[in-house]
Scaffold this active site. Sequence first.
Site, PDB file in Angstrom:
ATOM      1  N   TYR A   1       0.847  -1.207   0.000  1.00 42.89           N
ATOM      2  CA  TYR A   1       0.000   0.000   0.000  1.00 42.89           C
ATOM      3  C   TYR A   1       0.877   1.248   0.000  1.00 42.89           C
ATOM      4  CZ  TYR A   1      -3.369  -3.493   1.544  1.00 42.89           C
ATOM      5  OH  TYR A   1      -4.153  -4.613   1.648  1.00 42.89           O
TER       6      TYR A   1
ATOM      7  N   TRP B   1      -3.960   6.055   2.970  1.00 43.23           N
ATOM      8  CA  TRP B   1      -5.326   5.517   3.163  1.00 43.23           C
ATOM      9  C   TRP B   1      -6.006   6.265   4.293  1.00 43.23           C
ATOM     10  CZ3 TRP B   1      -2.839   2.511  -0.212  1.00 43.23           C
ATOM     11  CH2 TRP B   1      -3.592   1.666  -1.028  1.00 43.23           C
TER      12      TRP B   1
ATOM     13  N   TRP C   1      -8.665   5.710   6.763  1.00 45.27           N
ATOM     14  CA  TRP C   1      -8.789   5.372   8.201  1.00 45.27           C
ATOM     15  C   TRP C   1      -7.467   4.918   8.775  1.00 45.27           C
ATOM     16  CZ3 TRP C   1     -12.045   0.790  10.505  1.00 45.27           C
ATOM     17  CH2 TRP C   1     -11.753  -0.424   9.872  1.00 45.27           C
ATOM     18  N   ASP C   2      -6.556   4.406   7.916  1.00 51.63           N
ATOM     19  CA  ASP C   2      -5.199   4.131   8.392  1.00 51.63           C
ATOM     20  C   ASP C   2      -4.574   5.419   8.913  1.00 51.63           C
ATOM     21  OD1 ASP C   2      -5.909   2.173   6.254  1.00 51.63           O
ATOM     22  OD2 ASP C   2      -3.927   1.333   6.634  1.00 51.63           O
TER      23      ASP C   2
ATOM     24  N   GLY D   1     -13.819  -0.923   5.123  1.00 50.09           N
ATOM     25  CA  GLY D   1     -12.489  -1.178   5.689  1.00 50.09           C
ATOM     26  C   GLY D   1     -12.240  -2.663   5.904  1.00 50.09           C
TER      27      GLY D   1
ATOM     28  N   ASP E   1     -12.631  -5.484   3.660  1.00 48.73           N
ATOM     29  CA  ASP E   1     -12.904  -5.803   2.254  1.00 48.73           C
ATOM     30  C   ASP E   1     -13.662  -7.108   1.994  1.00 48.73           C
ATOM     31  OD1 ASP E   1     -11.040  -3.854   2.574  1.00 48.73           O
ATOM     32  OD2 ASP E   1      -9.643  -4.617   1.093  1.00 48.73           O
TER      33      ASP E   1
ATOM     34  N   GLU F   1       0.130  -6.703   9.070  1.00 51.85           N
ATOM     35  CA  GLU F   1      -1.202  -6.214   8.704  1.00 51.85           C
ATOM     36  C   GLU F   1      -2.262  -6.897   9.568  1.00 51.85           C
ATOM     37  OE1 GLU F   1      -2.248  -6.964   4.627  1.00 51.85           O
ATOM     38  OE2 GLU F   1      -3.747  -5.360   4.615  1.00 51.85           O
TER      39      GLU F   1
HETATM   40  C1  9WN Z   1      -8.537  -1.488  -0.093  1.00 55.60           C
HETATM   41  C2  9WN Z   1      -4.832  -0.143   3.773  1.00 55.60           C
HETATM   42  C3  9WN Z   1      -6.165  -0.832   3.585  1.00 55.60           C
HETATM   43  C4  9WN Z   1      -7.020  -0.815   4.865  1.00 55.60           C
HETATM   44  C5  9WN Z   1      -8.251  -1.715   4.749  1.00 55.60           C
HETATM   45  C6  9WN Z   1      -7.803  -3.095   4.301  1.00 55.60           C
HETATM   46  C7  9WN Z   1      -7.042  -3.010   2.982  1.00 55.60           C
HETATM   47  C8  9WN Z   1      -7.394  -2.201   0.655  1.00 55.60           C
HETATM   48  C9  9WN Z   1      -6.915  -3.394  -0.136  1.00 55.60           C
HETATM   49  O1  9WN Z   1      -5.910  -2.175   3.154  1.00 55.60           O
HETATM   50  O2  9WN Z   1      -7.903  -2.532   1.976  1.00 55.60           O
HETATM   51  O3  9WN Z   1      -8.846  -0.283   0.542  1.00 55.60           O
HETATM   52  O4  9WN Z   1      -6.360  -3.168  -1.232  1.00 55.60           O
HETATM   53  O5  9WN Z   1      -7.088  -4.532   0.297  1.00 55.60           O
HETATM   54  O6  9WN Z   1      -8.895  -3.946   4.191  1.00 55.60           O
HETATM   55  O7  9WN Z   1      -8.911  -1.769   5.978  1.00 55.60           O
HETATM   56  O8  9WN Z   1      -7.439   0.497   5.128  1.00 55.60           O
HETATM   57  O9  9WN Z   1      -4.160  -0.671   4.880  1.00 55.60           O
END
Ligand code: 9WN
Length: 456
Positions: A45, A49, A51-52, A182, A184, A418
């Site tokens: 990631y 993001w 809520w992160d 959040g 998925d 994670e």
């Molecule tokens: C899609 C970033 C995010 C968290 C989510 C988690 C995951 C993303 C993904 O990662 O979601 O937004 O690509 O899987 O489910 O809670 O904010 O850490």
Amino acid sequence: MSYAELGAQVPGDSVEDDARLAQLALDVLEQNWLGHATRPSPRLYPHQWSWDSACIAIGYSTWNQERAQTELRSLFAAQWADGLLPHIVFSGEGSYFPGPEFWQTERSPNAPDGHRTSGIVQPPIHSSAVLRVYRNAADRECAAVFLEELYPKLVAWHDYLYRERTRNGGALAEIWHPWESGMDNSPLWDGALDRIVLAPADVPEYERVDVRLTDADERPTDAEYDRYAYLVQLFRDVDYAPEQIRATCPFAIRPVLFNALLVQAGRDLATIARELGRDPGPFEAQAERTAAALDAELWDEEHGIYVDYDVCGDGPVAARCPVGFAPLYAGVPAAARAERALEGLAASLVRAGDHGWAVPSLSTDDPGFDPQRYWRGPVWPIVHWVFSQAFARYGNAALSGALRRTMIDLCRSGGFCEHYNPRTGRGQGGEQFAWTAGLVLDILDGRGTPNDERRE
Ligand code: 9WN
């Protein structure tokens, strides 16, 4: 085992080397620092993001006020003109699907200039984060400027949720994509996603990046991704116009966790308004209406848990997950109902190897339980953080402390991952995870209760 017995069994906190763990957490945040915001994880990631970032800011708040403020400022800099706070703010580097070229949010007249973002939201924990950052700040003058600056943005965000994400005068917010929850691939979305039957031509062309970077067994399936991509295409095709999405989206759910966080965020926004000499009344009223609706509309008396509502299916979601107890975090249920929910939450706890009591994302006795597959079993730090506060709010310091110690223990032994395997405690998913580090910093800071329960 009853709730009271379980609480009594938990050993007291034994902090071994929390200062060292805090330093490791700060190192993880440093490693993920992009210069203006913190990415969740280096490879999986690489952007910001929503809520992160709020959780990361909470984590920074007692250790680095400036970073905490910058984190939230940069997130809100990409807020849309209609108040939507996007779930991803792209940073320009790093490979992720869906990237900005897939979202094409520039089609919306509301999308911000100069920022590339997604076109959906994530759970609204931001007012709670801003209040926490403000309260923990050492430099009060800077904190006051920060609060004044963020206040209208938070108001616009809450206005957006109540204006666009409720219908028929209701007070519960709805989501239009599993990513907005959040969580998925939680089984909570299975029924709604199953109703979306796709011909091959309906699925847009796309290539997953996640399964190249991490174990595919720890990720959602391709069938789920087809639906994720299909829904984004649908939003894109109507230029992200909320009234059109509301009228046509085949996926619309009122989730328990999302709304529980909204209740607390509304109360925290009221506190912020009061702090700034503004009228807290509208935010208090919104929060109490949502709390009342959660209690009246989502409580399942037969099973003793709150359940999400499937708007398109016009009925309660059949799946039940421990996050259904999330209204406890916001103090929603009173008396006997609270007691029953606390019993249910305690009964869902499992031993994560040698690491203590953990809340799995799906009950271990559910036929769909999978200890590896993302939101279908693994232990998530945000869920622990929410429920350690829930137990504290209702006076069970032992279980609140136990959930906090488990998180500390999992990170100490397996690093800041994670998510974690609820049977063994093994770290899974992305590594060097920023919001895991942020939440552990908050846990180490010893704060166990939601904002409105705290002393100044
Ligand atoms: C899609 C970033 C995010 C968290 C989510 C988690 C995951 C993303 C993904 O990662 O979601 O937004 O690509 O899987 O489910 O809670 O904010 O850490």
